[in-house]
Design a protein around this motif. Structure first.
Motif, PDB file in Angstrom:
ATOM      1  N   ARG B   6      52.329  35.381  44.673  1.00 23.28           N
ATOM      2  CA  ARG B   6      51.449  36.254  44.891  1.00 23.28           C
ATOM      3  C   ARG B   6      50.341  36.457  43.851  1.00 23.28           C
ATOM      4  O   ARG B   6      49.291  36.739  44.184  1.00 23.28           O
ATOM      5  CB  ARG B   6      52.350  37.445  45.034  1.00 23.28           C
ATOM      6  N   ALA B   7      50.728  35.906  42.664  1.00 24.76           N
ATOM      7  CA  ALA B   7      49.855  35.946  41.562  1.00 24.76           C
ATOM      8  C   ALA B   7      48.921  34.971  41.928  1.00 24.76           C
ATOM      9  O   ALA B   7      47.489  35.250  41.437  1.00 24.76           O
ATOM     10  CB  ALA B   7      50.649  35.630  40.123  1.00 24.76           C
ATOM     11  N   ILE B   8      49.227  33.843  42.282  1.00 17.85           N
ATOM     12  CA  ILE B   8      48.014  32.905  42.657  1.00 17.85           C
ATOM     13  C   ILE B   8      47.186  33.078  44.009  1.00 17.85           C
ATOM     14  O   ILE B   8      46.179  32.910  43.627  1.00 17.85           O
ATOM     15  CB  ILE B   8      48.873  31.494  43.140  1.00 17.85           C
ATOM     16  N   SER B   9      47.733  33.912  44.714  1.00 18.95           N
ATOM     17  CA  SER B   9      46.977  34.632  45.827  1.00 18.95           C
ATOM     18  C   SER B   9      45.996  35.558  45.182  1.00 18.95           C
ATOM     19  O   SER B   9      44.671  35.646  45.583  1.00 18.95           O
ATOM     20  CB  SER B   9      47.543  35.543  46.884  1.00 18.95           C
ATOM     21  N   LEU B  10      46.088  36.331  44.019  1.00 17.55           N
ATOM     22  CA  LEU B  10      45.287  37.211  43.539  1.00 17.55           C
ATOM     23  C   LEU B  10      44.089  36.542  43.099  1.00 17.55           C
ATOM     24  O   LEU B  10      42.988  36.815  43.248  1.00 17.55           O
ATOM     25  CB  LEU B  10      45.955  38.282  42.595  1.00 17.55           C
ATOM     26  N   VAL B  11      44.571  35.295  42.069  1.00 15.80           N
ATOM     27  CA  VAL B  11      43.815  34.346  41.634  1.00 15.80           C
ATOM     28  C   VAL B  11      42.632  33.674  42.586  1.00 15.80           C
ATOM     29  O   VAL B  11      41.434  33.774  42.275  1.00 15.80           O
ATOM     30  CB  VAL B  11      44.424  33.415  40.852  1.00 15.80           C
ATOM     31  N   GLU B  12      43.339  33.413  43.700  1.00 13.96           N
ATOM     32  CA  GLU B  12      42.716  32.646  44.654  1.00 13.96           C
ATOM     33  C   GLU B  12      41.642  33.515  45.307  1.00 13.96           C
ATOM     34  O   GLU B  12      40.449  33.238  45.673  1.00 13.96           O
ATOM     35  CB  GLU B  12      43.583  32.381  45.637  1.00 13.96           C
ATOM     36  N   ARG B  13      41.860  34.793  45.615  1.00 11.05           N
ATOM     37  CA  ARG B  13      40.845  35.798  46.147  1.00 11.05           C
ATOM     38  C   ARG B  13      40.128  36.345  45.318  1.00 11.05           C
ATOM     39  O   ARG B  13      39.222  37.152  45.453  1.00 11.05           O
ATOM     40  CB  ARG B  13      41.641  36.734  47.138  1.00 11.05           C
ATOM     41  N   ARG B  14      40.200  35.907  43.759  1.00  4.40           N
ATOM     42  CA  ARG B  14      39.379  36.615  42.653  1.00  4.40           C
ATOM     43  C   ARG B  14      39.434  37.914  42.676  1.00  4.40           C
ATOM     44  O   ARG B  14      38.426  38.820  42.635  1.00  4.40           O
ATOM     45  CB  ARG B  14      37.790  36.064  42.895  1.00  4.40           C
ATOM     46  N   ASP B  15      40.646  38.541  42.558  1.00  2.00           N
ATOM     47  CA  ASP B  15      40.841  39.866  42.459  1.00  2.00           C
ATOM     48  C   ASP B  15      40.842  40.209  40.969  1.00  2.00           C
ATOM     49  O   ASP B  15      41.416  39.609  40.083  1.00  2.00           O
ATOM     50  CB  ASP B  15      42.428  40.264  43.098  1.00  2.00           C
ATOM     51  N   PRO B  16      39.872  41.197  40.613  1.00  3.15           N
ATOM     52  CA  PRO B  16      39.560  41.469  39.136  1.00  3.15           C
ATOM     53  C   PRO B  16      40.778  42.172  38.386  1.00  3.15           C
ATOM     54  O   PRO B  16      41.093  42.011  37.136  1.00  3.15           O
ATOM     55  CB  PRO B  16      38.536  42.561  39.170  1.00  3.15           C
ATOM     56  N   SER B  17      41.973  42.677  39.224  1.00  4.75           N
ATOM     57  CA  SER B  17      43.014  43.174  38.632  1.00  4.75           C
ATOM     58  C   SER B  17      43.821  42.129  37.708  1.00  4.75           C
ATOM     59  O   SER B  17      44.681  42.673  36.864  1.00  4.75           O
ATOM     60  CB  SER B  17      43.966  43.851  39.910  1.00  4.75           C
ATOM     61  N   THR B  18      43.629  40.849  38.021  1.00 10.72           N
ATOM     62  CA  THR B  18      44.516  40.081  37.112  1.00 10.72           C
ATOM     63  C   THR B  18      44.026  40.064  35.702  1.00 10.72           C
ATOM     64  O   THR B  18      44.616  39.156  34.754  1.00 10.72           O
ATOM     65  CB  THR B  18      44.496  38.551  37.841  1.00 10.72           C
ATOM     66  N   ARG B  19      42.911  40.550  35.289  1.00 16.61           N
ATOM     67  CA  ARG B  19      42.234  40.244  34.069  1.00 16.61           C
ATOM     68  C   ARG B  19      43.268  40.730  32.884  1.00 16.61           C
ATOM     69  O   ARG B  19      43.416  39.839  32.050  1.00 16.61           O
ATOM     70  CB  ARG B  19      41.051  41.315  33.790  1.00 16.61           C
ATOM     71  N   GLU B  20      43.833  41.808  32.907  1.00 12.91           N
ATOM     72  CA  GLU B  20      44.835  42.142  32.051  1.00 12.91           C
ATOM     73  C   GLU B  20      46.024  40.981  31.752  1.00 12.91           C
ATOM     74  O   GLU B  20      46.112  40.939  30.653  1.00 12.91           O
ATOM     75  CB  GLU B  20      45.542  43.384  32.511  1.00 12.91           C
ATOM     76  N   LEU B  21      46.318  40.577  33.028  1.00 11.68           N
ATOM     77  CA  LEU B  21      47.589  39.643  32.819  1.00 11.68           C
ATOM     78  C   LEU B  21      47.141  38.294  32.189  1.00 11.68           C
ATOM     79  O   LEU B  21      47.737  37.895  31.175  1.00 11.68           O
ATOM     80  CB  LEU B  21      48.020  39.206  34.403  1.00 11.68           C
ATOM     81  N   PHE B  22      45.640  37.915  32.286  1.00 10.46           N
ATOM     82  CA  PHE B  22      45.366  36.757  31.579  1.00 10.46           C
ATOM     83  C   PHE B  22      44.926  37.108  30.027  1.00 10.46           C
ATOM     84  O   PHE B  22      45.043  36.235  29.306  1.00 10.46           O
ATOM     85  CB  PHE B  22      44.125  36.131  32.556  1.00 10.46           C
ATOM     86  N   GLU B  23      44.750  38.244  29.823  1.00 10.51           N
ATOM     87  CA  GLU B  23      44.284  38.485  28.583  1.00 10.51           C
ATOM     88  C   GLU B  23      45.579  38.628  27.748  1.00 10.51           C
ATOM     89  O   GLU B  23      45.796  38.159  26.354  1.00 10.51           O
ATOM     90  CB  GLU B  23      43.694  39.943  28.207  1.00 10.51           C
ATOM     91  N   THR B  24      46.685  38.862  28.344  1.00 11.88           N
ATOM     92  CA  THR B  24      48.197  39.025  27.638  1.00 11.88           C
ATOM     93  C   THR B  24      48.616  37.304  27.653  1.00 11.88           C
ATOM     94  O   THR B  24      49.312  36.946  26.492  1.00 11.88           O
ATOM     95  CB  THR B  24      49.218  39.783  28.564  1.00 11.88           C
TER      96      THR B  24
END
Ligand code: GTP
Ligand code: MG
Lengths: 134, 303
Positions: B6-24
């Motif tokens: 599911r996280a890969i799907s968020l990344v694939e659709r360029r969902d801005p909500s993943t920013r925090e995850l990647f900053e961690t």
């Protein structure tokens, strides 16, 4: 976001012309189709759908084993807590079996000769707004 | 596993909500080796990925494969068929295979595949293989993400070395001449060799390895070449230098992605901008005023 559909050919028969025709129609309708190939087991199909984060599984079956293989797919989905995935099937399935499969949670069974547009319209209605943003 | 998918799907659709995850999460673990496979359609990339997965599994390493294919520019739809070649690994819990659409947004695939690699690395995968079809921008974007890029060629019409677009040969860290069981492969090897000899002297001379991916032949030699390239990256300091270069690329790509999205929205909604375009009959003034006046509001979540 495009609807993601894993399409697979369950069982041992070696023809995938039909499933490929449906796959192309779904692609042309703006869906993302992941085709996993021939001779898939229920476990393989479910694993692929989970890895691909698909919302829909499309099963093609012509071997007559639909009443063992398709229910097994539904069981594996349950085991993996993935009952939210929608399953549809295509193939030669008698009416009484279609009823039984629907009771097990299969959303729809398309028998040979179903117009491709009907399958496309069915999925669009189930997932409004889920075609690709180009 | 489902959370990863599911996280890969968020990344694939360029969902801005993943920013925090990647900053961690930060960068991929340095132990995660990232291999790119690119080349013309049908040269055997997926079959080779399958053989590489088998090789890694035999060596006790977990592997993820990301297969990038272009979506139709007209409908956005796609058929991804790369998994077909990797079916024998289907139930192996240490193998993860994912198809990803290249939706034709400049820089988007690079960002998406880079973030997917971060996720897979954090999830514990030792190796990540990125497959892309060498027909557009996508293979260049993905080459920037991989540590080692394998350019896959096959003998026969249409795949000849001369046919390869300018700018593609240069991304190869290793040349793979696959389908070495087919006639004409020696000629393909010779063509690559003479082309390499014509070019400038470089600190890394890309080796040429022949494989028969469908029979698993040549994979030991190929992985040895990959290991040598990796050793070169480390000893020359390039591995370390590339880390910062990639972050720079990503930052630039993000600026593009964020401002393009926001600009599109503004241009639809803002009548003044439309009026300006009509008056100027040229896009420069409108573009400049979007950047100057909207500035911080182009960043997702800042509107
Ligand atoms: N003879 C021979 N055929 C091979 C070899 N490797 C792959 N093939 C065949 O080549 C065809 C294409 O292989 P794929 O692995 O799907 O090629 P690909 O580069 O991933 O194709 P796209 O993803 O469509 O660009 C298949 O029929 C393979 O079985 C090889 O070493 N020798
Ligand atoms: Mg492929």
């Amino acid at each position: 976001m495009a609807l993601r559909i894993v399409m697979a050919k369950l069982g041992l028969d070696g023809h995938d012309r039909g499933v490929k025709i449906v796959a192309r129609a779904l692609r042309d309708a703006g869906f993302e189709v992941i085709y996993t190939g021939l001779r898939q087991t229920p476990e393989m199909v479910v694993d692929a759908a989970l890895q691909e984060d698909a919302q829909v599984i499309g099963l093609s079956i012509h071997s007559g084993a639909h009443m063992t293989l398709i229910p097994r797919v539904m069981d594996v989905l349950k085991e993996k807590q993935a009952e939210d995935l929608m399953v549809f099937a295509g193939g030669i399935v008698p009416d009484e079996d279609i009823e039984k499969l629907k009771k097990l949670g299969v959303a729809e069974v398309f028998t040979p000769g179903t117009p491709l547009q009907e399958i496309v319209d069915y999925l669009r209605a189930k997932f409004p707004g889920e075609t690709a943003a180009v | 596993m489902r959370a990863l998918a599911r996280a890969i799907s968020l990344v694939e659709r360029r969902d801005p909500s993943t920013r925090e995850l990647f900053e961690t999460l930060g960068e991929p673990r340095p132990e995660t080796e990232i291999l790119g496979l690119t080349g013309a359609p049908g040269t055997g990339k997926s079959t080779l990925a399958d053989a590489l997965v088998a090789w890694h599994r035999a060596h006790g390493e977990s592997v993820a494969v990301i297969a990038c294919d272009p979506n139709s520019p007209f409908t956005g739809g796609a058929i991804f068929g790369d998994r077909i070649r990797m079916q024998r690994h289907a139930l192996d819990p240490d193998v993860f295979i994912r198809s990803m659409g290249a939706r034709g947004h400049l820089g988007g695939l690079a960002l998406a595949s880079r973030e997917a690699v971060r996720l897979l690395s954090a999830y514990g995968f030792d190796r990540v293989i990125l497959e892309t079809v060498g027909v557009g921008q996508s293979e260049l974007e993905v080459a920037g993400v991989a540590d080692t890029t394998l350019l896959v060629l096959a003998p026969g019409l249409g795949d000849g070395v001369q046919m390869i677009k300018a700018g593609i040969m240069e991304i190869a860290d290793v040349f793979v001449v696959n389908k070495a069981d087919q006639p004409g492969y020696e000629r393909t090897v010779l063509e690559i060799r003479s082309m390499l000899n014509m070019g400038p002297k470089l600190p890394w001379k890309p080796p040429i390895v022949a494989t028969v991916a469908s029979r698993g032949e040549g994979i030991d030699e190929l992985m040895e070449a990959v290991a040598r390239h990796r050793a070169f990256l480390v000893s020359s300091g390039r591995m370390e230098a590339r880390r910062l270069e990639r972050l720079k690329d990503e930052a630039a790509d993000l600026v593009g992605e964020w401002s393009r999205k926001a600009a599109r929205r503004l241009l639809e909604d803002d009548d003044d901008l439309a009026g300006r375009l009509e008056a100027d009959k040229a896009p420069y003034g409108a573009a400049e005023s979007i950047l100057k006046e909207e500035g911080a509001r182009l960043v997702p979540g800042q509107q």
